[in-house]
Design a protein around this motif. Sequence first.
Motif, PDB file in Angstrom:
ATOM      1  N   SER A  60       0.813  -1.217   0.000  1.00  9.57           N
ATOM      2  CA  SER A  60       0.000   0.000   0.000  1.00  9.57           C
ATOM      3  C   SER A  60       0.845   1.264   0.000  1.00  9.57           C
ATOM      4  O   SER A  60       0.329   2.354   0.256  1.00  9.57           O
ATOM      5  CB  SER A  60      -0.931   0.009   1.224  1.00  9.57           C
ATOM      6  N   SER A  61       2.154   1.114  -0.261  1.00 10.32           N
ATOM      7  CA  SER A  61       3.098   2.234  -0.272  1.00 10.32           C
ATOM      8  C   SER A  61       3.277   2.864   1.103  1.00 10.32           C
ATOM      9  O   SER A  61       3.648   4.032   1.214  1.00 10.32           O
ATOM     10  CB  SER A  61       2.674   3.310  -1.288  1.00 10.32           C
ATOM     11  N   HIS A  62       3.019   2.094   2.145  1.00 11.78           N
ATOM     12  CA  HIS A  62       3.266   2.563   3.505  1.00 11.78           C
ATOM     13  C   HIS A  62       4.662   2.149   3.946  1.00 11.78           C
ATOM     14  O   HIS A  62       5.098   1.021   3.684  1.00 11.78           O
ATOM     15  CB  HIS A  62       2.231   1.979   4.478  1.00 11.78           C
ATOM     16  N   VAL A  63       5.342   3.053   4.624  1.00  9.46           N
ATOM     17  CA  VAL A  63       6.636   2.744   5.240  1.00  9.46           C
ATOM     18  C   VAL A  63       6.367   2.406   6.696  1.00  9.46           C
ATOM     19  O   VAL A  63       6.008   3.279   7.495  1.00  9.46           O
ATOM     20  CB  VAL A  63       7.608   3.938   5.139  1.00  9.46           C
ATOM     21  N   ASN A  64       6.507   1.142   7.047  1.00  8.86           N
ATOM     22  CA  ASN A  64       6.217   0.694   8.406  1.00  8.86           C
ATOM     23  C   ASN A  64       7.493   0.568   9.213  1.00  8.86           C
ATOM     24  O   ASN A  64       8.515   0.097   8.711  1.00  8.86           O
ATOM     25  CB  ASN A  64       5.494  -0.660   8.376  1.00  8.86           C
ATOM     26  N   ALA A  65       7.440   0.993  10.459  1.00 11.38           N
ATOM     27  CA  ALA A  65       8.600   0.850  11.338  1.00 11.38           C
ATOM     28  C   ALA A  65       8.897  -0.623  11.567  1.00 11.38           C
ATOM     29  O   ALA A  65       7.988  -1.422  11.796  1.00 11.38           O
ATOM     30  CB  ALA A  65       8.344   1.552  12.667  1.00 11.38           C
ATOM     31  N   SER A  66      10.178  -0.982  11.487  1.00 16.97           N
ATOM     32  CA  SER A  66      10.564  -2.367  11.783  1.00 16.97           C
ATOM     33  C   SER A  66      10.824  -2.566  13.272  1.00 16.97           C
ATOM     34  O   SER A  66      10.895  -3.698  13.746  1.00 16.97           O
ATOM     35  CB  SER A  66      11.822  -2.737  10.988  1.00 16.97           C
ATOM     36  N   ALA A  67      10.956  -1.464  14.026  1.00 15.58           N
ATOM     37  CA  ALA A  67      11.111  -1.533  15.477  1.00 15.58           C
ATOM     38  C   ALA A  67      10.759  -0.177  16.051  1.00 15.58           C
ATOM     39  O   ALA A  67      10.880   0.851  15.377  1.00 15.58           O
ATOM     40  CB  ALA A  67      12.537  -1.917  15.870  1.00 15.58           C
ATOM     41  N   ALA A  68      10.304  -0.169  17.309  1.00 14.30           N
ATOM     42  CA  ALA A  68       9.990   1.079  18.003  1.00 14.30           C
ATOM     43  C   ALA A  68      10.310   0.915  19.478  1.00 14.30           C
ATOM     44  O   ALA A  68      10.150  -0.165  20.050  1.00 14.30           O
ATOM     45  CB  ALA A  68       8.523   1.446  17.812  1.00 14.30           C
ATOM     46  N   TYR A  69      10.772   1.993  20.084  1.00 12.09           N
ATOM     47  CA  TYR A  69      11.190   1.968  21.482  1.00 12.09           C
ATOM     48  C   TYR A  69      10.737   3.241  22.171  1.00 12.09           C
ATOM     49  O   TYR A  69      10.519   4.266  21.535  1.00 12.09           O
ATOM     50  CB  TYR A  69      12.723   1.899  21.605  1.00 12.09           C
ATOM     51  N   GLU A  70      10.614   3.165  23.486  1.00 10.41           N
ATOM     52  CA  GLU A  70      10.440   4.379  24.276  1.00 10.41           C
ATOM     53  C   GLU A  70      11.586   4.479  25.271  1.00 10.41           C
ATOM     54  O   GLU A  70      11.885   3.520  25.993  1.00 10.41           O
ATOM     55  CB  GLU A  70       9.114   4.369  25.032  1.00 10.41           C
ATOM     56  N   THR A  71      12.244   5.625  25.292  1.00 15.92           N
ATOM     57  CA  THR A  71      13.330   5.848  26.235  1.00 15.92           C
ATOM     58  C   THR A  71      12.761   6.412  27.535  1.00 15.92           C
ATOM     59  O   THR A  71      11.571   6.702  27.641  1.00 15.92           O
ATOM     60  CB  THR A  71      14.347   6.849  25.681  1.00 15.92           C
ATOM     61  N   ASN A  72      13.631   6.569  28.522  1.00 15.40           N
ATOM     62  CA  ASN A  72      13.279   7.318  29.722  1.00 15.40           C
ATOM     63  C   ASN A  72      13.991   8.652  29.737  1.00 15.40           C
ATOM     64  O   ASN A  72      14.152   9.270  30.788  1.00 15.40           O
ATOM     65  CB  ASN A  72      13.641   6.519  30.980  1.00 15.40           C
ATOM     66  N   ALA A  73      14.446   9.111  28.560  1.00 21.79           N
ATOM     67  CA  ALA A  73      15.207  10.350  28.453  1.00 21.79           C
ATOM     68  C   ALA A  73      14.349  11.440  27.822  1.00 21.79           C
ATOM     69  O   ALA A  73      13.503  11.168  26.968  1.00 21.79           O
ATOM     70  CB  ALA A  73      16.465  10.126  27.620  1.00 21.79           C
ATOM     71  N   VAL A  74      14.571  12.683  28.248  1.00 19.75           N
ATOM     72  CA  VAL A  74      13.854  13.824  27.693  1.00 19.75           C
ATOM     73  C   VAL A  74      14.852  14.770  27.042  1.00 19.75           C
ATOM     74  O   VAL A  74      16.052  14.713  27.309  1.00 19.75           O
ATOM     75  CB  VAL A  74      13.050  14.576  28.777  1.00 19.75           C
TER      76      VAL A  74
END
Length: 385
Positions: free
Chosen positions: A260-274
């Motif tokens: 569908s011509s979508h670029v999907n993330a192969s991985a995602a993370y959340e840090t504890n840094a701001v």
Amino acid sequence: MGTSRGVDQVLASANHPMRNAADCYGTETAALPVKPTAESAYCWDTGDAVTQDWLPQSVTFSGDADNDGVWGTNKVILSGWGQNGTTTTTDHMGRIAFIDANDPNNLKYRWVLPVIPLNGGTDYRALKSHMGGMVWYQDKLIVTSWEKDSDNNVMYIFDMKRILQATVNSSAVGKVSGGWSADGYQYVMPAVGSYSLAGGACSSTNDDSRPCFGSISLDRSSVPDSLVATEWFSSGGTEPARIWRYDFSSEPGYLATDSSSHVNASAAYETNAVGLQGVLSHSATSGGTPNFYVDDARGGVGQHGILWRQNTSGATAAANCGQDIMYACWGQHTESMSYWWSTGRVWTLTEWAADSAGHWTGTDHAIPQRVLFSLPLASIDSSLS
């Protein structure tokens, strides 16, 4: 839209010399990391070192573009700068310094204006971007654009083989009487594509919304090669930044898409840094578990930042140097980071140029604190505390 030119021709016309570390001002060298120390450092031409109208934000190079580190026969560094909206100049354009890095003792650069085609390619406008992140991969340059763009495009794609020379010197950008103008710049790069967020515009209010990408970098240690992105929040805020990974496709310079011509993330993370300004991902072995290096710029003038190495097991500060915060050893308000694969060196740059009172506005008694520097990734790892 002008006369076709190559990167080599842009470099041959470089008209801004960079100053070597020995010629930098004390305020500039003071912006370098306390620990580990930079092994190479360069300061901008005098006018660019103190201007309040433009802010250096991102760095990429021919070391990203190809494994051998050269584009044709040239070593090239690109630095993206965004227009500072707190000044009287409010167009919020972006520009790119094309730096001739063939002689490490004699760096020099020429500005190129990235532009967006209009009306079926019969005109163009300036790219409106903070220029927080750039990745040069193969023959394409991917640039973040979220802050001032109204059409939800978060990344634009430029072709390094499509550089044009303006034919009219005026303050206009685009088609004018007699030819093509680029606000006084000699060269432009028209975008050849873009990526937009599915579902609407980005938001930097919290980390549950669609992300406003602040910085991107290339990871050649992943399989396949990938682009890593982090979102931007104020260093004085409380929202932890998220990180995404997007794989490159077999089509040179483009991200992998589904049917569908979508670029999907192969991985995602959340840090504890701001307050993250840059992100770099690297694994010691090809396809191995990645470490993420992220820099917390901290907000104040003259404050050194904190560089963290993170993975899914935890985080480690890069150094303990006894500053006001003992881990605040990184450069002062550093921006995006890139890893020159063939040399094993990390490159980044600092942003500030304050007046004598430490303010952004005003041009009297400007204090330069901007420096482009590099050091081995191994020295960062060895300084971990």
